[in-house]
Each structure stands twice: as structure tokens, then as C-alpha cells.
Design an enzyme around this catalytic site. Structure first.
Site, PDB file in Angstrom:
ATOM      1  CG  ASP A  84     -34.158  42.193 -11.474  1.00 25.42           C
ATOM      2  OD1 ASP A  84     -33.729  42.106 -10.083  1.00 25.42           O
ATOM      3  OD2 ASP A  84     -33.164  42.035 -12.173  1.00 25.42           O
ATOM      4  CD  GLN A  85     -32.853  49.490 -13.972  1.00 26.59           C
ATOM      5  OE1 GLN A  85     -32.004  49.774 -13.116  1.00 26.59           O
ATOM      6  NE2 GLN A  85     -33.695  50.425 -14.491  1.00 26.59           N
TER       7      GLN A  85
END
Length: 206
Positions: A84-85
Site C-alpha cells: 500500500d502507499q
């Protein structure tokens, strides 16, 4: 590169084209599975905690959908990568923009400014149950971004699909990137060095 780590199957738990390209560039063959979780239902105060929690939720959702056929001694290990980011701007966490105006506002903020990407990588060994993740942070500094460039990016639409409406490798954006403290692959969502390290650890753990 894959041969160095021995025989194993690899699943990328992401629908991101950029992550797919980076993993392929690293020399791996893999299958794709999307987690399809409600990301907005998971909230954490710190960006590092948020991206790890989301990577863990994605892994959990995907593991539940994969048949448990990997438990025999002879079977190759199957490794699952989830990620995720978020983008951090002035201490605020930015995920994918929810509408065009928000994307426009995000990009305008980067002009002559600074942002950071915080990316998580989590590797799960489906055979042994081993799971380990970590985060990578990159600082990005910008020159002034002209209004017409911002409008072209909005019109094209790709910025609406990424955290913080931030795509530094985009040909329209690249000329206005002043400095990147970290690696471009991390900004694109999959830090190569961290991913490699976690894959090795997941294979080595009994």
C-alpha cells in the site's frame, strides 16, 4: 534473479500497473490477485501504520480466497506480496483523490513544494505462514508546476487513480521534479530493495 532464491511461486496482490512492471523488471514471473477490500474502513493515525495495516488486510483477504494446496512437504512455497502507499503532504495523509477538484488541489500544493511517499511491502509465505513487512519513505521536492500542465494531467485522468494524485515518473511531471531523496521504484509503489529482502527472508524462514 528468481533462480537465486530457489523455486517458488509468486503472487502479486495488487492491481497496480506500476507495481506489476517493477516486479517484472526485477526478473520475476508472477500471477495477479486483487484484494478488493474497503480501504476507507481502515484508519490509522500514522502513515506508516496505515500502509502496513492496509497491506495486512489485503494479504488476509487474498489468503482466504486461495485454496490451501501448498501444505505438502514437496510443494514449492508460494509467496504473496501485498502493498500500500500514501502520500504525506504537510503532515496530512493523502490517498487516491476522490474527485477531480481534489486531484487538482493536491497537484497545485506540490508546486514549489515538498511531499513524501510512504510505501509498505508485506510478504506472506503461504506454505509456512511466515509473514513480514516493512515501510519505505521517499522525500520529493518540486519546482513550480505550470497550471496548464496540471490541467493536462487532470484531463488525462491517470492522477485520479494514484495516492495523492502523484506520478513523478510521468513525462508531464518529470521536468518539474527538483529532487528525489530515495528511489523512483518506491515512489511508484514497490521499493525493489525492500521487496527483495523480504522475499529472501520469507523463503529462508522455516
Amino acid at each position: 534473479m528468481e533462480a537465486n532464491l530457489g523455486q517458488f511461486k509468486l503472487i502479486l496482490g495488487s492491481s497496480s500497473i506500476a507495481r506489476r512492471k517493477i516486479l517484472a523488471d526485477m526478473g520475476y514471473e508472477f500471477t495477479l490477485v486483487s484484494a478488493d477490500i474497503d480501504e476507507k474502513s481502515i484508519r490509522k493515525e500514522k502513515p506508516e501504520e496505515l500502509v502496513m495495516a492496509l497491506a495486512e488486510a489485503k494479504a488476509k483477504a487474498i489468503v482466504q480466497r486461495i485454496p490451501g494446496d501448498d501444505n505438502t512437504e514437496e510443494a514449492e512455497s508460494t509467496l504473496l506480496i501485498t502493498c500500500d502507499q500514501v502520500v504525506v503532504y504537510e503532515d496530512a495523509v493523502r490517498e487516491k483523490p476522490s474527485h477531480v477538484e481534489e486531484a487538482r488541489e493536491y497537484i497545485r500544493g506540490y508546486s514549489k513544494g515538498h511531499a513524501a511517499t510512504v510505501s509498505s511491502v508485506l510478504v506472506t509465505n503461504l506454505k509456512t505462514g511466515f509473514r513480514k513487512g516493512d515501510v519505505d519513505r521517499v522525500e520529493i521536492y518540486f519546482h513550480e508546476i505550470p497550471e496548464e500542465v496540471i490541467e493536462k494531467l487532470i484531463e488525462e485522468g491517470m492522477v485520479l487513480k494514484v495516492a495523492g494524485a502523484l506520478i513523478i515518473e510521468h513525462p508531464l511531471v518529470l521536468p518539474y521534479v527538483k529532487e528525489v531523496v530515495g528511489t523512483t521504484d518506491s515512489v511508484m509503489g514497490l521499493p525493489k530493495t525492500l521487496t527483495e529482502k523480504l522475499l529472501k527472508e520469507a523463503l529462508g524462514a522455516k
